[in-house]
Write an enzyme that holds these catalytic residues in place. Structure first.
Site, PDB file in Angstrom:
ATOM      1  N   ARG A 161     -16.028  26.060 -74.836  1.00 55.30           N
ATOM      2  CA  ARG A 161     -16.753  24.610 -74.865  1.00 55.30           C
ATOM      3  C   ARG A 161     -16.548  23.662 -73.760  1.00 55.30           C
ATOM      4  O   ARG A 161     -15.653  23.849 -73.190  1.00 55.30           O
ATOM      5  CB  ARG A 161     -15.724  24.267 -76.331  1.00 55.30           C
ATOM      6  CG  ARG A 161     -15.663  25.103 -77.445  1.00 55.30           C
ATOM      7  CD  ARG A 161     -14.812  24.736 -78.496  1.00 55.30           C
ATOM      8  NE  ARG A 161     -14.899  25.189 -79.567  1.00 55.30           N
ATOM      9  CZ  ARG A 161     -14.011  26.500 -79.850  1.00 55.30           C
ATOM     10  NH1 ARG A 161     -13.181  26.623 -78.887  1.00 55.30           N
ATOM     11  NH2 ARG A 161     -13.978  27.041 -80.968  1.00 55.30           N
ATOM     12  N   LYS A 185      -9.392  24.946 -79.736  1.00 52.93           N
ATOM     13  CA  LYS A 185      -8.852  24.265 -81.000  1.00 52.93           C
ATOM     14  C   LYS A 185      -7.632  24.636 -81.288  1.00 52.93           C
ATOM     15  O   LYS A 185      -7.345  25.820 -81.441  1.00 52.93           O
ATOM     16  CB  LYS A 185      -9.993  24.550 -82.055  1.00 52.93           C
ATOM     17  CG  LYS A 185     -11.281  23.869 -81.826  1.00 52.93           C
ATOM     18  CD  LYS A 185     -12.149  24.092 -82.832  1.00 52.93           C
ATOM     19  CE  LYS A 185     -13.633  23.428 -82.402  1.00 52.93           C
ATOM     20  NZ  LYS A 185     -14.549  23.430 -83.686  1.00 52.93           N
ATOM     21  N   HIS A 255     -23.350  23.145 -75.227  1.00 53.31           N
ATOM     22  CA  HIS A 255     -22.939  23.826 -76.479  1.00 53.31           C
ATOM     23  C   HIS A 255     -24.058  24.898 -76.689  1.00 53.31           C
ATOM     24  O   HIS A 255     -23.665  26.097 -77.171  1.00 53.31           O
ATOM     25  CB  HIS A 255     -22.677  23.072 -77.764  1.00 53.31           C
ATOM     26  CG  HIS A 255     -21.852  23.558 -78.519  1.00 53.31           C
ATOM     27  ND1 HIS A 255     -20.116  23.757 -78.277  1.00 53.31           N
ATOM     28  CD2 HIS A 255     -21.694  24.209 -79.869  1.00 53.31           C
ATOM     29  CE1 HIS A 255     -19.465  24.153 -79.247  1.00 53.31           C
ATOM     30  NE2 HIS A 255     -20.520  24.778 -80.190  1.00 53.31           N
ATOM     31  N   ARG A 258     -22.881  28.072 -74.893  1.00 51.40           N
ATOM     32  CA  ARG A 258     -21.836  28.846 -75.419  1.00 51.40           C
ATOM     33  C   ARG A 258     -22.712  29.409 -76.500  1.00 51.40           C
ATOM     34  O   ARG A 258     -22.292  30.913 -76.848  1.00 51.40           O
ATOM     35  CB  ARG A 258     -21.123  27.790 -76.233  1.00 51.40           C
ATOM     36  CG  ARG A 258     -19.960  28.328 -77.075  1.00 51.40           C
ATOM     37  CD  ARG A 258     -18.927  27.296 -77.623  1.00 51.40           C
ATOM     38  NE  ARG A 258     -18.388  27.896 -78.673  1.00 51.40           N
ATOM     39  CZ  ARG A 258     -16.925  28.542 -78.526  1.00 51.40           C
ATOM     40  NH1 ARG A 258     -16.718  28.840 -77.237  1.00 51.40           N
ATOM     41  NH2 ARG A 258     -16.293  28.452 -79.627  1.00 51.40           N
ATOM     42  N   TYR A 290     -24.335  34.489 -85.214  1.00 51.39           N
ATOM     43  CA  TYR A 290     -25.269  34.927 -84.081  1.00 51.39           C
ATOM     44  C   TYR A 290     -25.779  36.292 -84.275  1.00 51.39           C
ATOM     45  O   TYR A 290     -26.761  36.730 -83.369  1.00 51.39           O
ATOM     46  CB  TYR A 290     -24.125  35.047 -82.947  1.00 51.39           C
ATOM     47  CG  TYR A 290     -23.563  33.742 -82.500  1.00 51.39           C
ATOM     48  CD1 TYR A 290     -24.420  32.687 -81.964  1.00 51.39           C
ATOM     49  CD2 TYR A 290     -22.311  33.509 -82.534  1.00 51.39           C
ATOM     50  CE1 TYR A 290     -23.977  31.603 -81.480  1.00 51.39           C
ATOM     51  CE2 TYR A 290     -21.840  32.313 -82.473  1.00 51.39           C
ATOM     52  CZ  TYR A 290     -22.375  31.285 -82.014  1.00 51.39           C
ATOM     53  OH  TYR A 290     -21.825  30.312 -81.555  1.00 51.39           O
TER      54      TYR A 290
END
Length: 309
Positions: A161, A185, A255, A258, A290
């Site tokens: 990120r 995170k 992003h 990513r 994905y």
């Protein structure tokens, strides 16, 4: 601390902020979003910006349902509604356990499921165009062009990120093994590999760019701004937008790189668990978003392997 001990208008949310940061380990962005959601809730109930210490403790389940219903009627996305519902549930669970509210009205609060919109993906050819442009324009003497090259290469190489890159330090790099330590995170760390192109861009930046920008205020930050201080997320996002425009490809947010890493890894045969580790997803369900891009590859493999395909 009892409810009567919470007297300042900001104290209830301030304590909630500290809980989210220090006990839950949530990111600054998540903490700000949750706080904003609760302020929005108090404004909805009071009709104007209200005192959280007097508004929030007296709400019931019907109030919370009306709040979420109002967002739906105003056309807010399901993702935003889901996050606001999560903010309310997290707050009232904490406040109830701490005896700061008389009851937990969010215990039976249902929330919209987040949207399953497929992530934006950049084609490999467009990414190559951007990375080549980033490399070739480093000859103009602008030190930040060296940084931007390293930023683009590392974001695509690792799938990290942009906030994780902004927080990265030079001591996080291991060039011998071509690995970088990433703090994600919840302050969770993971180790992510990167390839030779990213290593080459980083070495140029660390040898020829970063040292010339270092100043007394510089810490161990990997990416610096023009004044020698740690580059923030906005600066790194702007770098990617500039490269997209200069390369003549569709303008995308960092992003999207990513998302593209996950997509390209899966398309080329990587397994979901490995991609989950690279991206630092807490749940495999997030990574499974994905798999849609690999449908053609899955169909081809099925036709080759299944006896009755």
């Amino acid at each position: 601390m009892s409810r009567t001990d919470v007297s300042d208008a900001s104290e209830l949310l301030a304590r909630f902020d500290r809980y989210l940061r220090h006990q839950r380990g949530l990111s600054d962005n998540t903490v700000r979003a949750y706080r904003g959601d609760l302020v929005h809730l108090t404004q909805f109930i009071a009709g104007e910006p209200g005192d959280p210490d007097t508004v929030l403790p007296r709400l019931g389940l019907a109030d919370l349902r009306a709040w979420l219903a109002s967002m739906s009627s105003h056309g807010l996305s399901r993702t935003t509604m889901a996050r606001r519902g999560a903010a309310a549930r997290t707050f009232y669970t904490w406040a109830s356990d701490a005896e700061l509210v008389p009851s937990n009205p969010a215990a039976r609060l249902a929330s919209a499921r987040a949207s399953s919109t497929l992530p934006e993906v950049v084609s490999p050819s467009d990414i190559v165009s951007m990375l080549e442009l980033a490399r070739t324009r480093c000859d103009d003497g602008d030190l930040l062009h060296l940084r931007d090259w390293a930023v683009a290469e590392l974001l695509y190489a690792t799938g990290m990120r942009v906030g994780e890159l902004a927080a990265a330090n030079t001591s996080d790099l291991d060039f011998d093994e071509r690995l970088i330590r990433v703090r994600g995170k919840g302050n969770k760390e993971r180790i992510v590999p990167f390839g030779l192109p990213a290593a080459r861009a980083l070495q140029h930046w660390l040898a020829d760019g970063r040292p010339a920008l270092v100043c007394p205020a510089t810490d161990d930050a990997l990416m610096l701004g023009r004044r020698g201080q740690r580059a923030d997320q906005r600066q790194l996002r702007d770098a990617i937008h500039r490269l997209c425009r200069a390369a003549g490809i569709p303008d995308v947010a960092p992003h999207a790189l990513r998302h593209s890493v996950a997509t390209h890894l899966l398309t080329e045969g990587s397994d979901l668990r490995s991609v989950q580790e690279v991206l630092g997803h807490a749940s495999l369900n997030t990574t499974q978003r994905y798999t849609h891009v690999s449908a053609d590859r899955l169909r081809a493999a099925y036709q080759l392997a299944h006896p009755r395909a």
